[in-house]
Enzyme design. Structure first.
Site, short mmCIF file in Angstrom:
data_model
loop_
_atom_site.label_atom_id
_atom_site.label_comp_id
_atom_site.label_asym_id
_atom_site.label_seq_id
_atom_site.Cartn_x
_atom_site.Cartn_y
_atom_site.Cartn_z
N ASP A 309 -5.55 -1.83 3.16
CA ASP A 309 -4.56 -1.09 3.93
C ASP A 309 -5.28 -0.38 5.08
O ASP A 309 -6.50 -0.20 5.06
CB ASP A 309 -3.84 -0.07 3.06
CG ASP A 309 -2.91 -0.73 2.04
OD1 ASP A 309 -2.53 -1.90 2.27
OD2 ASP A 309 -2.58 -0.08 1.03
N TYR A 378 -12.89 -0.63 -7.13
CA TYR A 378 -12.32 0.43 -6.30
C TYR A 378 -12.80 1.80 -6.76
O TYR A 378 -13.10 2.01 -7.94
CB TYR A 378 -10.79 0.41 -6.36
CG TYR A 378 -10.17 -0.88 -5.89
CD1 TYR A 378 -9.80 -1.04 -4.55
CD2 TYR A 378 -9.91 -1.93 -6.78
CE1 TYR A 378 -9.21 -2.22 -4.12
CE2 TYR A 378 -9.33 -3.11 -6.35
CZ TYR A 378 -8.98 -3.25 -5.02
OH TYR A 378 -8.40 -4.41 -4.60
N TYR A 451 -2.14 -3.87 -6.70
CA TYR A 451 -1.88 -2.78 -5.77
C TYR A 451 -2.36 -1.48 -6.42
O TYR A 451 -1.75 -0.98 -7.37
CB TYR A 451 -0.39 -2.70 -5.44
CG TYR A 451 0.10 -3.88 -4.63
CD1 TYR A 451 -0.07 -3.92 -3.25
CD2 TYR A 451 0.74 -4.95 -5.25
CE1 TYR A 451 0.38 -5.00 -2.50
CE2 TYR A 451 1.20 -6.04 -4.50
CZ TYR A 451 1.01 -6.06 -3.14
OH TYR A 451 1.45 -7.13 -2.40
#
EC number: 5.4.99.25
Length: 500
Positions: A309, A378, A451
């Protein structure tokens, strides 16, 4: 049937010595020295004509012996004159503008050549009977002979290497008789294949039709001879070179990028004709890498193993990416050049690239396939409404993998279909932020395509379970970084270690 008998008949039909070797099924290097090959095949040399040696000897004196006229089967395609004309035309084109070590020839041949091969096939069956098969051509096909004969000569003279992925030299050939002969072929086709012709409003005459339908087992010699001479007639004019068009190779440049900004889109972000962000990862990389290979930067395709993003950074080793550059003017990239490009991109302050290199097109499967089987790593900065407790920390130490069901997030429904997708979360670890007791730093390993923002807060129950539902408390994500991508490609190269 003896080789000598075959060659004597071919000579009587005006067939050049190179094509004689085609009918003797010569291969590869056997075309480079005709005299030697003919002797090896027990064929006496024809002392009355000059051998059409393929090796063009610089400074050699022309022979005083009579030369053959235009070959009745190849129409001069394999002659020295045509080789010289072809070489001169290539060099007179934009060939010098391409810095490519590999080339490939794509030659469009007139149908007149195929008709002559067929006429000689009929003629040989008449002369030598069943020893000439009616289903399998008696010669090395013209297209294959071009690869065996012309390609090595052109590559040698241009000091290039033949490669199907190299600079493509498109060569269009024609002959003065082609129009007339195609008209005859249309009439022949109606007579030879009346059933098919009756069902077709328009007969498409093509090279493919000739290859598939026209052979002695399917067309009678008597029918063919109504329209074309058997053996093929001698001609005065040789084949003509009508055009040469160059198309550079498709070059693939791969590397890894790190995204350092939280205000940078992956690709140009344009909505209703208006740019929402001044720049993008794609544009920054193409701007500094593309001009080395092409002037048409808009034709370059940018691909990567996933994307972030706008507000997400990509750190660690970075994300694999590749540029597909069509019609490239250059095919090589030195370490010096690659390092200069890496430094130029780094200077943007928003993106950093490394391991920049040219890769074979076949390696793009690493980017294009198996995306959802890859693991992504992440690190998220998350906020609670209360101080982090020991219980919450324990609940977020998850070493065993678990599955979630994730509906397409509301924020991407404008570009993604509404689906519920199963995803695997491989591990979760958490620790309290040193400067804020209500904040967590969470490391997450997931299946690609997850996501992460929705995994954290749950998006009103659209992702189940979520980290918020696991601890039973509202939790939101403040910042997110990609810290690792489980794809060991492209291989590591240190372009800074180049020779000065």
């Amino acid at each position: 049937m003896k080789n000598q008998d075959l060659v004597e008949y071919l000579r009587s039909c005006g067939v050049c010595e190179i094509c004689q070797l085609r009918y003797l099924k010569a291969r590869g290097a056997e075309y480079r020295n005709i005299n030697e090959t003919l002797q090896k095949l027990d064929v006496k040399l024809n002392e009355n004509v000059e051998n059409e040696e393929l090796v063009i000897s610089e400074g050699s004196q022309p022979s005083k012996r009579a030369r053959l006229g235009v070959c009745s089967t190849c129409l001069g395609l394999f002659s020295k004159d045509f080789q010289n004309e072809l070489l001169s035309s290539i060099l007179a084109s934009d060939f010098a503008k391409y810095d490519c070590q590999k080339i490939v020839l794509a030659i469009c041949l007139p149908m007149s050549l195929q008709l002559r091969q067929l006429a000689m096939w009929f003629a040989l069956r008449r002369r030598f009977g069943p020893s000439i098969d009616e289903n399998n051509p008696p010669d090395v096909p013209i297209k294959e002979a071009v690869k065996l004969i012309l390609h090595p000569i052109i590559c040698e003279k241009l000091a290039k290497v033949y490669d199907a992925n190299g600079l493509m030299i498109n060569i269009d050939l024609t002959h003065s008789l082609e129009g007339e002969e195609v008209e005859k072929l249309v009439k022949l086709n109606k007579e030879a294949f009346p059933a098919k012709a009756s069902h077709q409003k328009r007969i498409e005459i093509s090279r493919g039709l000739l290859e598939k339908q026209y052979q002695p087992s399917k067309v009678k010699a008597e029918t063919y001879e109504k329209y074309f001479q058997i053996p093929c007639s001698n001609v005065e004019e040789s084949i003509k070179l009508t055009s040469i068009d160059l198309q550079g190779p498709l070059i693939c440049v791969a590397g890894r990028y790190r995204k350092l900004s939280r205000e940078l889109s992956h690709t140009p972000w344009i909505l209703n004709g208006q740019r929402l962000m001044e720049d993008s990862i794609e544009e920054i990389i193409i701007r500094h890498v593309g001009p080395h290979f092409t002037e048409k930067l808009g034709k370059i395709t940018f691909m990567s193993s996933g994307r972030e993003d706008v507000d997400v950074r990509c750190l660690g080793k970075g994300r694999p990416f590749v540029l597909e550059i069509p019609n490239a003017k250059r095919s090589c990239l030195t370490k010096d050049e690659a390092f200069a490009m890496e430094r130029a991109v780094d200077a943007s302050g928003m993106v950093s690239i490394h391991h920049l290199q040219v890769v074979p097109r076949e390696e793009l499967t690493h980017i294009k396939t198996g995306e959802e089987q890859k693991k992504k790593f992440y690190r998220a900065l998350c906020a609670l409404q209360e101080p982090v407790s020991v219980k919450i920390l324990e609940q977020l130490q998850i070493s065993a993998s678990f599955n979630i069901q994730q509906k397409t997030p509301i924020r991407v429904l404008h570009r993604r279909p509404l689906h519920t997708r199963p995803r695997t979360i491989y591990s979760v670890t958490a620790k309290v932020h040193r400067g804020n007791p209500k904040a967590l730093i969470i490391d997450i390993v997931t299946q690609a395509g997850t996501y992460i923002k929705e995994l954290v807060h749950g998006e009103f129950g659209r992702t189940t379970p979520s980290l918020s539902s696991i601890i039973g408390k509202p939790m939101d994500i403040q910042a997110l970084d990609v810290v690792g991508i489980d794809l060991d490609w492209p291989h590591e190269v240190d372009n800074s270690k180049h020779k000065e």
